[in-house]
Design a protein around this motif. Sequence first.
Motif, mmCIF file in Angstrom:
data_model
loop_
_atom_site.group_PDB
_atom_site.id
_atom_site.type_symbol
_atom_site.label_atom_id
_atom_site.label_comp_id
_atom_site.label_asym_id
_atom_site.label_seq_id
_atom_site.Cartn_x
_atom_site.Cartn_y
_atom_site.Cartn_z
ATOM 1 N N ASN A 82 0.863 -1.187 0.000
ATOM 2 C CA ASN A 82 0.000 0.000 0.000
ATOM 3 C C ASN A 82 0.891 1.225 0.000
ATOM 4 O O ASN A 82 0.895 2.017 0.942
ATOM 5 C CB ASN A 82 -0.943 -0.019 1.212
ATOM 6 N N GLY A 85 -0.534 4.639 0.553
ATOM 7 C CA GLY A 85 -1.078 4.890 1.885
ATOM 8 C C GLY A 85 -0.018 5.286 2.899
ATOM 9 O O GLY A 85 -0.102 4.918 4.066
ATOM 10 N N ASN A 88 -0.310 6.052 6.606
ATOM 11 C CA ASN A 88 -0.655 4.972 7.551
ATOM 12 C C ASN A 88 0.439 3.917 7.717
ATOM 13 O O ASN A 88 0.194 2.889 8.335
ATOM 14 C CB ASN A 88 -1.938 4.263 7.087
HETATM 15 C C1 LIG Z 1 -4.025 1.906 2.050
HETATM 16 O O1 LIG Z 1 -3.839 3.158 2.689
HETATM 17 C C2 LIG Z 1 -4.964 3.995 2.605
HETATM 18 C C3 LIG Z 1 -4.604 5.377 3.092
HETATM 19 O O2 LIG Z 1 -3.858 5.347 4.260
HETATM 20 C C4 LIG Z 1 -6.100 3.354 3.401
HETATM 21 O O3 LIG Z 1 -7.242 4.170 3.357
HETATM 22 C C5 LIG Z 1 -6.406 1.995 2.796
HETATM 23 O O4 LIG Z 1 -7.358 1.326 3.593
HETATM 24 C C6 LIG Z 1 -5.151 1.137 2.703
HETATM 25 N N1 LIG Z 1 -5.429 -0.045 1.924
HETATM 26 C C7 LIG Z 1 -5.075 -1.273 2.309
HETATM 27 C C8 LIG Z 1 -5.419 -2.364 1.359
HETATM 28 O O5 LIG Z 1 -4.507 -1.486 3.365
#
Ligand SMILES: *[C@@H]1O[C@H](CO)[C@@H](O)[C@H](O)[C@H]1NC(C)=O
Length: 442
Positions: A82, A85, A88
């Motif tokens: 990810n 993302g 996070n």
């Molecule tokens: C990837 O990161 C985004 C933003 O932080 C988050 O909203 C999303 O759930 C994440 N996707 C996965 C597959 O972990």
Amino acid sequence: MGAFFQLCIFSAGLLALTSAQSALPRALGSVPLPAAAFVEAYVDQGDETSFIGERYTLYVSTFNPINPTPDAKYMLRGLGTNFTGVANWELQVIDRTAQWPNNPDQIPFEVFNTSAIIWTSGFLVPPKTHGRLEIYDARTNPPTGPFNIAALDRNNDWSYHRVLWKDIDGDGDLDALTARFYKPILGATKKQLVWLENPGLPIDITPILTGWVQHIIHEDGPDVHFRNIKLTSGGQEYDCIVAAEFFNERLMLYYSLNGKWTDWDQVRTIPLDTTVGQTFDLYVYDFNKDGKDDILISAYNHTRGHVFAYEIPENFISGQFVKHTLADEFIANTIIGGQAMTPGSPKPFYPTKAYEEETLPGGGKRKPYILLSGDDDGRHYILEPVSDDPTDWTYNKHILVDTERTTVGKFAVGDFDGDGYTDIVCAGYTSGTLYAFTYAPE
Ligand SMILES: *[C@@H]1O[C@H](CO)[C@@H](O)[C@H](O)[C@H]1NC(C)=O
Ligand SMILES: *[C@@H]1O[C@H](CO)[C@@H](O)[C@H](O)[C@H]1NC(C)=O
Ligand SMILES: *[C@@H]1O[C@H](CO)[C@@H](O)[C@H](O)[C@H]1NC(C)=O
Ligand SMILES: [Ca+2]
Ligand SMILES: [Ca+2]
Ligand SMILES: [Ca+2]
Ligand SMILES: [Ca+2]
């Protein structure tokens, strides 16, 4: 008719514009990580089946120059799962065993028959002067280790920055070739090129108290960064070490007449440049795509920082190394009680796989871009070649990120999620932040 013709030219122009490569990637955001310094990402070796994004691990060094306790190393497994993302990302602490960890380097698979890394450490600043060469089996989670192969260092506080794997004694296993320095309280800084003898054991039975047997190759030369290359002269191939000597402030080339580095009498020296100031890092690659490797260095002359390239001549012993300035006017921020310098490490890369694989109308290939840490100027840069003409060494200097703080660390670059577009993670040390970028369109 005229108008139609003009229209055609206009749309051809538009097409050319849309297919042009943009120099800077798209910012994806950032995640806090206090004192983030050296950053690398490696694909786990030995597993070629699972998703590439899963197999990438990000490794990050952090250090606190004042706190005497050892410093934390971090990692993020599955960097490409990810990547967008970034806000996070949850980095995990690997351990706190080394003083001032430097660059984590991947160990060739054949050394231990496993996916392994070596983490160098140590720097000039007391109490962080006692470095280690810590190896880990990266296949396991958390990585198994560390096993300090430099455990014989007891009296001298050596600092380590780079290890190359090479069979120095010819017994079939790859030994650890490294450069190190040590600043005694009195007297001049000591520098050594050394090799540590691989005992040929599995990674987890490295002798804990003694590490590997050490052999000094040469004193007062290589100290921080160096590379090993083969060059030719008069049809003969020589094993060469190119060293960016930080303390001696020079770029040197050493070559061995008989290929045995244990036999220094048979080693000859070519000073490539003694005017550049403190050389920081170097990279060997065919930067201008004329089919021949070039040497790239970053250097600081105590006022200004530069990036220079040297073309390696057909005959490296008798020929001329032609020097080019790729970027200049790097100005270091002031560090109270410390010595600042700029820029830091360079690395070539292509923004996309398609761009790398493209064949130009004349049959040539695209030149790579260069990612560059500004180190103590607080910025990361992208150097963009102005053209793909091999005789043109001009570059556009783009700021990738300006942290607006004193110092940045390094970066990791690669296609971490395997979509064909290059991704970048770079570290702000003073800003305590990891920044993520991608060349993938939104
Ligand atoms: C990837 O990161 C985004 C933003 O932080 C988050 O909203 C999303 O759930 C994440 N996707 C996965 C597959 O972990
Ligand atoms: C690694 O595997 C090769 C080939 O199987 C073997 O020759 C070598 O001894 C092994 N090395 C170690 C350190 O296990
Ligand atoms: C450092 O580089 C700058 C800019 O290229 C130059 O003007 C200056 O004279 C150099 N200083 C030294 C000590 O070489
Ligand atoms: Ca060996
Ligand atoms: Ca051996
Ligand atoms: Ca070249
Ligand atoms: Ca990508």
